[in-house]
Scaffold this active site. Structure first.
Site, short mmCIF file in Angstrom:
data_model
loop_
_atom_site.label_atom_id
_atom_site.label_comp_id
_atom_site.label_asym_id
_atom_site.label_seq_id
_atom_site.Cartn_x
_atom_site.Cartn_y
_atom_site.Cartn_z
N LYS A 48 -3.41 -10.46 13.42
CA LYS A 48 -2.85 -9.13 14.36
C LYS A 48 -2.00 -9.97 15.25
O LYS A 48 -1.06 -9.36 15.91
CB LYS A 48 -3.87 -8.42 15.33
N1 PMP Z 1 -9.69 -6.91 9.21
C1 PMP Z 1 -9.91 -6.84 10.44
C2 PMP Z 1 -11.17 -7.40 11.22
C3 PMP Z 1 -9.15 -6.01 11.31
O1 PMP Z 1 -9.19 -6.07 12.53
C4 PMP Z 1 -8.15 -5.29 10.49
C5 PMP Z 1 -6.83 -4.45 11.13
N2 PMP Z 1 -7.49 -3.07 11.53
C6 PMP Z 1 -7.96 -5.35 9.09
C7 PMP Z 1 -8.76 -6.25 8.44
C8 PMP Z 1 -6.99 -4.69 8.38
O2 PMP Z 1 -5.52 -5.24 8.61
P1 PMP Z 1 -4.29 -4.09 8.28
O3 PMP Z 1 -4.49 -3.36 9.39
O4 PMP Z 1 -3.10 -4.94 8.32
O5 PMP Z 1 -4.68 -3.29 7.09
#
Ligand code: PMP
Length: 346
Positions: A48
């Site tokens: 992120k």
């Molecule tokens: N794993 C974790 C620990 C996350 O915080 C997130 C984000 N919500 C994701 C996977 C998935 O990533 P994305 O939001 O880019 O689909």
């Protein structure tokens, strides 16, 4: 003459360029070569960081943000951590509406980074006024000079991965990648990375990971948003109870659903067998790899890149707590000898 000091100007310069690490033990019985893109190497310990920096810098370029303004977001924790970190360096206030499902560690961490945190009930529908989406929206309306990041519906989330994660993987594999496997929450990671990779080689298979209790897989297969698919589950950051516009469903070839229990054991397995201390959704990715392998997705020539989104330290009171595992009943199905071994170590 003044000697040059080799240093980064600030922590934000460390975002991205995370390593690929070969998985040796956890996939040894499977056909193909498996590598993890370990996003915990970002300074905020998750993927992120990429979107936080990109979205804020785009807002600055467009003149939407000026110093002293406020960043607002809904987040399961990781995006909040990254936004709080970027806000410190760039001089913004940060307000976060988080789900009550988020671990206490995560919430304390956000507060440590100076963010103002609102904890909202997890098990209300997305359109309920108490949901973290609506709380964030209200705070945005009430706070002058604020920007709502809105990662589920922000194309810049996808763009961040199109511009960084995708090119990095293509370069790191010298174009040898045959499969990308990634969790879908907002869908930004899988959609942006896949877009870049498919532009280089349209034959690369894009494999999504979804949770039981989430609507994504069924929506992908049928185009139907099915409320009956929704029920509470434990994994944070994976799956959804709405359809995010940041997910490009057309670019994803297939989705696989994984359980809380198997994903938890898989996260612990990665840690113990590979020495990689990664989070709950990295376990979900490994579990999905095993299930995809059972379906014959891979062969000896496969070069599979798995995205491991964050660091295990965020889950000390959950997946990496034996007490929590017991409380969930996640040790019930393993043999008594194993449980006794765990008790003895304690
Ligand atoms: N794993 C974790 C620990 C996350 O915080 C997130 C984000 N919500 C994701 C996977 C998935 O990533 P994305 O939001 O880019 O689909």
């Amino acid at each position: 003459m003044k000697k040059k000091v080799n240093a980064y100007n600030n922590v934000l310069e460390l975002i991205g360029n995370t390593p690929l690490v070969k998985l040796n033990k956890v996939t040894e019985e499977l056909e193909g070569a498996f590598y993890a893109k370990v996003e915990a190497f970002n300074p905020g310990h998750s993927s992120k960081d990429r979107i936080a920096l990109h979205i804020i810098e785009e807002a600055e370029k467009r003149g939407v943000l000026s110093p002293g303004d406020t960043i607002i977001e809904t987040t399961s924790g990781n995006t909040g951590f990254s936004l709080a970190m970027v806000s410190i360096i760039k001089g913004y206030s940060c307000i976060l509406a988080v789900s009550s499902k988020s671990s206490k560690d995560k919430i304390d961490m956000l507060r440590s980074l100076g963010a103002k945190v609102y904890v909202c009930p997890a098990h209300v529908s997305a359109d309920d006024k108490r949901s973290y989406y609506n709380v964030a929206k209200r705070l945005h309306e009430e706070t002058k000079g604020s920007v709502y990041i809105n990662q589920y519906f922000n194309q810049l989330n996808v763009d961040a991965h199109y511009k960084s994660t995708g090119p990095e993987i293509w370069k790191q594999t010298n174009g040898a990648i045959t499969h990308l496997i990634a969790c879908s929450g907002t869908g930004g990671t899988i959609s942006g990375t896949a877009k870049y990779l498919k532009e280089q080689n349209p034959n690369i298979r894009i494999l999504g990971v979804d949770a039981f209790g989430s609507v994504l897989k069924k929506y992908h297969e049928t185009g139907e948003f099915d409320n009956d698919e929704i029920y509470p589950y434990r994994i944070e950051g994976l799956g959804k109870n709405l359809i995010p516009s940041a997910t490009d469903f057309d670019i994803i070839d297939k989705f696989m659903k994984v359980t809380d229990e198997e994903s938890a054991h898989a996260a612990r397995e990665i840690t113990r067998k590979e020495g990689l201390f990664v989070g709950y959704t990295s376990g979900a990715v490994l579990q999905a790899i095993k299930q995809y392998a059972d379906e014959g997705e891979f062969d000896v020539n496969s070069v599979v890149i798995a995205i491991f989104p964050d660091h295990g330290s965020r889950y000390m009171s959950k997946v990496f707590s034996d007490d929590w595992m017991h409380e969930q009943g996640f040790f019930d199905s393993i043999n008594q000898e194993e449980v006794q071994k765990i008790e003895m170590i304690k």
